[in-house]
Design a protein around this motif. Structure first.
Motif, PDB file in Angstrom:
ATOM      1  N   VAL A  88       0.836  -1.208   0.000  1.00 50.18           N
ATOM      2  CA  VAL A  88       0.000   0.000   0.000  1.00 50.18           C
ATOM      3  C   VAL A  88       0.868   1.254   0.000  1.00 50.18           C
ATOM      4  O   VAL A  88       0.651   2.189  -0.786  1.00 50.18           O
ATOM      5  N   THR A  89       1.858   1.287   0.861  1.00 48.58           N
ATOM      6  CA  THR A  89       2.675   2.495   1.010  1.00 48.58           C
ATOM      7  C   THR A  89       3.521   2.762  -0.227  1.00 48.58           C
ATOM      8  O   THR A  89       3.587   3.899  -0.708  1.00 48.58           O
ATOM      9  N   PHE A  90       4.168   1.738  -0.760  1.00 54.69           N
ATOM     10  CA  PHE A  90       4.973   1.924  -1.962  1.00 54.69           C
ATOM     11  C   PHE A  90       4.109   2.358  -3.136  1.00 54.69           C
ATOM     12  O   PHE A  90       4.494   3.229  -3.920  1.00 54.69           O
ATOM     13  N   SER A  91       2.940   1.744  -3.286  1.00 55.57           N
ATOM     14  CA  SER A  91       2.061   2.096  -4.405  1.00 55.57           C
ATOM     15  C   SER A  91       1.603   3.539  -4.310  1.00 55.57           C
ATOM     16  O   SER A  91       1.546   4.254  -5.316  1.00 55.57           O
ATOM     17  N   LEU A  92       1.291   3.994  -3.108  1.00 56.25           N
ATOM     18  CA  LEU A  92       0.790   5.355  -2.930  1.00 56.25           C
ATOM     19  C   LEU A  92       1.901   6.392  -3.046  1.00 56.25           C
ATOM     20  O   LEU A  92       1.788   7.366  -3.796  1.00 56.25           O
ATOM     21  N   ILE A  93       2.972   6.208  -2.312  1.00 51.11           N
ATOM     22  CA  ILE A  93       3.994   7.245  -2.219  1.00 51.11           C
ATOM     23  C   ILE A  93       4.791   7.380  -3.511  1.00 51.11           C
ATOM     24  O   ILE A  93       5.135   8.487  -3.929  1.00 51.11           O
ATOM     25  N   ARG A  94       5.048   6.283  -4.183  1.00 55.74           N
ATOM     26  CA  ARG A  94       5.848   6.353  -5.401  1.00 55.74           C
ATOM     27  C   ARG A  94       5.018   6.675  -6.637  1.00 55.74           C
ATOM     28  O   ARG A  94       5.509   7.308  -7.566  1.00 55.74           O
ATOM     29  N   GLU A  95       3.751   6.252  -6.681  1.00 54.09           N
ATOM     30  CA  GLU A  95       2.982   6.406  -7.911  1.00 54.09           C
ATOM     31  C   GLU A  95       1.612   7.041  -7.704  1.00 54.09           C
ATOM     32  O   GLU A  95       1.343   8.136  -8.184  1.00 54.09           O
ATOM     33  N   LEU A  96       0.733   6.348  -6.998  1.00 53.75           N
ATOM     34  CA  LEU A  96      -0.672   6.735  -6.982  1.00 53.75           C
ATOM     35  C   LEU A  96      -0.912   8.059  -6.258  1.00 53.75           C
ATOM     36  O   LEU A  96      -1.805   8.813  -6.646  1.00 53.75           O
ATOM     37  N   GLY A  97      -0.137   8.348  -5.227  1.00 54.24           N
ATOM     38  CA  GLY A  97      -0.326   9.609  -4.512  1.00 54.24           C
ATOM     39  C   GLY A  97      -0.144  10.822  -5.414  1.00 54.24           C
ATOM     40  O   GLY A  97      -1.067  11.638  -5.568  1.00 54.24           O
ATOM     41  N   PRO A  98       1.022  10.981  -6.036  1.00 55.97           N
ATOM     42  CA  PRO A  98       1.207  12.130  -6.940  1.00 55.97           C
ATOM     43  C   PRO A  98       0.263  12.129  -8.131  1.00 55.97           C
ATOM     44  O   PRO A  98      -0.264  13.186  -8.509  1.00 55.97           O
ATOM     45  N   VAL A  99       0.021  10.960  -8.726  1.00 55.79           N
ATOM     46  CA  VAL A  99      -0.816  10.907  -9.924  1.00 55.79           C
ATOM     47  C   VAL A  99      -2.264  11.245  -9.594  1.00 55.79           C
ATOM     48  O   VAL A  99      -2.895  12.083 -10.264  1.00 55.79           O
ATOM     49  N   LEU A 100      -2.830  10.598  -8.578  1.00 57.53           N
ATOM     50  CA  LEU A 100      -4.228  10.848  -8.225  1.00 57.53           C
ATOM     51  C   LEU A 100      -4.439  12.286  -7.751  1.00 57.53           C
ATOM     52  O   LEU A 100      -5.442  12.919  -8.091  1.00 57.53           O
ATOM     53  N   THR A 101      -3.497  12.805  -6.979  1.00 62.56           N
ATOM     54  CA  THR A 101      -3.615  14.191  -6.522  1.00 62.56           C
ATOM     55  C   THR A 101      -3.608  15.147  -7.701  1.00 62.56           C
ATOM     56  O   THR A 101      -4.425  16.077  -7.765  1.00 62.56           O
ATOM     57  N   SER A 102      -2.720  14.918  -8.644  1.00 64.34           N
ATOM     58  CA  SER A 102      -2.642  15.789  -9.814  1.00 64.34           C
ATOM     59  C   SER A 102      -3.910  15.700 -10.657  1.00 64.34           C
ATOM     60  O   SER A 102      -4.407  16.715 -11.153  1.00 64.34           O
ATOM     61  N   VAL A 103      -4.448  14.496 -10.815  1.00 64.61           N
ATOM     62  CA  VAL A 103      -5.674  14.327 -11.594  1.00 64.61           C
ATOM     63  C   VAL A 103      -6.844  15.024 -10.917  1.00 64.61           C
ATOM     64  O   VAL A 103      -7.644  15.713 -11.565  1.00 64.61           O
ATOM     65  N   VAL A 104      -6.959  14.851  -9.596  1.00 64.78           N
ATOM     66  CA  VAL A 104      -8.062  15.483  -8.863  1.00 64.78           C
ATOM     67  C   VAL A 104      -7.952  17.007  -8.918  1.00 64.78           C
ATOM     68  O   VAL A 104      -8.936  17.713  -9.173  1.00 64.78           O
ATOM     69  N   VAL A 105      -6.758  17.534  -8.677  1.00 61.35           N
ATOM     70  CA  VAL A 105      -6.573  18.989  -8.711  1.00 61.35           C
ATOM     71  C   VAL A 105      -6.807  19.526 -10.118  1.00 61.35           C
ATOM     72  O   VAL A 105      -7.380  20.610 -10.300  1.00 61.35           O
ATOM     73  N   SER A 106      -6.373  18.775 -11.126  1.00 65.27           N
ATOM     74  CA  SER A 106      -6.611  19.201 -12.501  1.00 65.27           C
ATOM     75  C   SER A 106      -8.101  19.272 -12.811  1.00 65.27           C
ATOM     76  O   SER A 106      -8.572  20.225 -13.432  1.00 65.27           O
ATOM     77  N   GLY A 107      -8.848  18.255 -12.386  1.00 64.95           N
ATOM     78  CA  GLY A 107     -10.269  18.249 -12.663  1.00 64.95           C
ATOM     79  C   GLY A 107     -11.047  19.281 -11.888  1.00 64.95           C
ATOM     80  O   GLY A 107     -12.071  19.792 -12.368  1.00 64.95           O
ATOM     81  N   ARG A 108     -10.572  19.595 -10.684  1.00 62.35           N
ATOM     82  CA  ARG A 108     -11.299  20.562  -9.876  1.00 62.35           C
ATOM     83  C   ARG A 108     -10.772  21.988 -10.056  1.00 62.35           C
ATOM     84  O   ARG A 108     -11.458  22.871 -10.546  1.00 62.35           O
ATOM     85  N   ALA A 109      -9.518  22.221  -9.660  1.00 59.47           N
ATOM     86  CA  ALA A 109      -8.960  23.577  -9.698  1.00 59.47           C
ATOM     87  C   ALA A 109      -8.519  23.967 -11.104  1.00 59.47           C
ATOM     88  O   ALA A 109      -8.678  25.121 -11.510  1.00 59.47           O
ATOM     89  N   GLY A 110      -7.948  23.017 -11.863  1.00 55.88           N
ATOM     90  CA  GLY A 110      -7.498  23.343 -13.215  1.00 55.88           C
ATOM     91  C   GLY A 110      -8.634  23.766 -14.113  1.00 55.88           C
ATOM     92  O   GLY A 110      -8.518  24.735 -14.882  1.00 55.88           O
ATOM     93  N   ALA A 111      -9.752  23.067 -14.022  1.00 49.02           N
ATOM     94  CA  ALA A 111     -10.914  23.447 -14.826  1.00 49.02           C
ATOM     95  C   ALA A 111     -11.425  24.822 -14.430  1.00 49.02           C
ATOM     96  O   ALA A 111     -11.825  25.623 -15.283  1.00 49.02           O
ATOM     97  N   ALA A 112     -11.414  25.112 -13.127  1.00 48.65           N
ATOM     98  CA  ALA A 112     -11.877  26.423 -12.667  1.00 48.65           C
ATOM     99  C   ALA A 112     -10.973  27.541 -13.167  1.00 48.65           C
ATOM    100  O   ALA A 112     -11.448  28.617 -13.566  1.00 48.65           O
ATOM    101  N   VAL A 113      -9.659  27.315 -13.149  1.00 49.20           N
ATOM    102  CA  VAL A 113      -8.714  28.320 -13.632  1.00 49.20           C
ATOM    103  C   VAL A 113      -8.924  28.580 -15.125  1.00 49.20           C
ATOM    104  O   VAL A 113      -8.967  29.737 -15.573  1.00 49.20           O
ATOM    105  N   THR A 114      -9.071  27.520 -15.896  1.00 42.37           N
ATOM    106  CA  THR A 114      -9.287  27.684 -17.334  1.00 42.37           C
ATOM    107  C   THR A 114     -10.583  28.431 -17.617  1.00 42.37           C
ATOM    108  O   THR A 114     -10.629  29.343 -18.458  1.00 42.37           O
ATOM    109  N   ALA A 115     -11.653  28.051 -16.920  1.00 42.05           N
ATOM    110  CA  ALA A 115     -12.942  28.709 -17.145  1.00 42.05           C
ATOM    111  C   ALA A 115     -12.897  30.179 -16.736  1.00 42.05           C
ATOM    112  O   ALA A 115     -13.464  31.046 -17.427  1.00 42.05           O
ATOM    113  N   GLN A 116     -12.210  30.479 -15.639  1.00 43.79           N
ATOM    114  CA  GLN A 116     -12.144  31.864 -15.170  1.00 43.79           C
ATOM    115  C   GLN A 116     -11.367  32.744 -16.140  1.00 43.79           C
ATOM    116  O   GLN A 116     -11.840  33.819 -16.544  1.00 43.79           O
TER     117      GLN A 116
END
Length: 258
Positions: A88-116
């Motif tokens: 669990v820890t290796f999967s999250l810290i090395r891969e899924l943590g950065p990727v999922l965080t970036s995807v979530v922020v892109s879908g939420r904050a990135g879309a808002a920045v583009t629309a604004q």
């Protein structure tokens, strides 16, 4: 067919060149003008603080499902769930943590920045900034890029924490693994190098998301329909680039022993 391919390639390289010019202009104004500190703080709150809840929830359940799948799979092979904390820890810290965080922020904050920014572009507010003697890159782009670069690494830390916590809850209460064993599996194998592997990726993802979303917003044309197309294009482009960059960053960091 060749006409369609040529048109697509021309448009793609035109957008890459425009984004590169925007980054160049951002670096110039960052070193030759006053930093918009208040704007940067506001954007950091909008991008980071308001994305914390959805990021934490996503990571919590990702850690839970990782622990459940790892425990059941390893249990079927070896007869008991072992090294669940390590997986669990290796999967999250090395891969899924950065990727999922970036995807979530892109879908939420990135879309808002583009629309604004896109709305400002189609309503000629950006042209008004030029009239008032204010460069839009300095006033709009740099604070948002600062917000992404500052908050996404912090969000990744929280993402890793909640993911490991979710794995702990499932390991202890669903798989019957002792909490001390779960923690020992983490501390025995996880090192600073593994943490830095994922943490370095976050800065690259943050810069890419900020660049794509800001450029898509500034280059918006065509009224309300254009804003929708730019927002959709920004989210799709950033998600694809996150996955593509993740592979190349993993290969490069692994080659350097990180």
């Amino acid at each position: 067919m060749f006409t369609a391919i040529g048109t697509y390639m021309t448009r793609m390289f035109d957008q890459i060149g425009g984004a590169a010019q925007m980054v160049r202009s951002s670096l110039f104004w960052l070193t030759h003008s006053r930093f918009e500190f208040r704007q940067a703080v506001d954007q950091s709150v909008t991008i980071g603080v308001e994305s914390l809840g959805v990021t934490a929830l996503t990571s919590l359940f990702t850690g839970m499902v990782l622990a459940l799948q790892a425990g059941n799979t390893i249990g079927n092979i070896f007869g008991e769930p072992i090294f669940v904390g390590t997986i669990v820890t290796f999967s999250l810290i090395r891969e899924l943590g950065p990727v999922l965080t970036s995807v979530v922020v892109s879908g939420r904050a990135g879309a808002a920045v583009t629309a604004q920014i896109g709305t400002m572009a189609v309503t000629e507010q950006i042209d008004a900034l030029y009239t008032l003697g204010t460069n839009p890159i300095r006033y709009l782009v740099i604070p948002r890029m600062f917000g992404f670069m500052l908050t996404m690494p912090i969000l990744t830390l929280f993402s890793n924490l909640f993911g490991v916590l979710g794995g702990y809850l499932v390991a202890v209460y669903a798989l019957g693994i002792a909490g001390e064993v779960y923690i020992t599996d983490i501390t025995s194998f996880m090192g600073v190098r593994d943490f830095m592997h994922g943490f370095i990726k976050t800065f690259v993802f943050a810069f890419m998301v900020a660049t794509v979303c800001c450029y898509k917003g500034i280059s918006t044309r065509g009224g309300a329909e254009g804003v929708g197309k730019s927002t959709t294009g920004a989210v799709v482009t950033t998600i694809v680039l996150i996955l593509v960059l993740d592979y190349f960053l993993t290969a490069i960091l692994t080659a350097f022993g990180i």
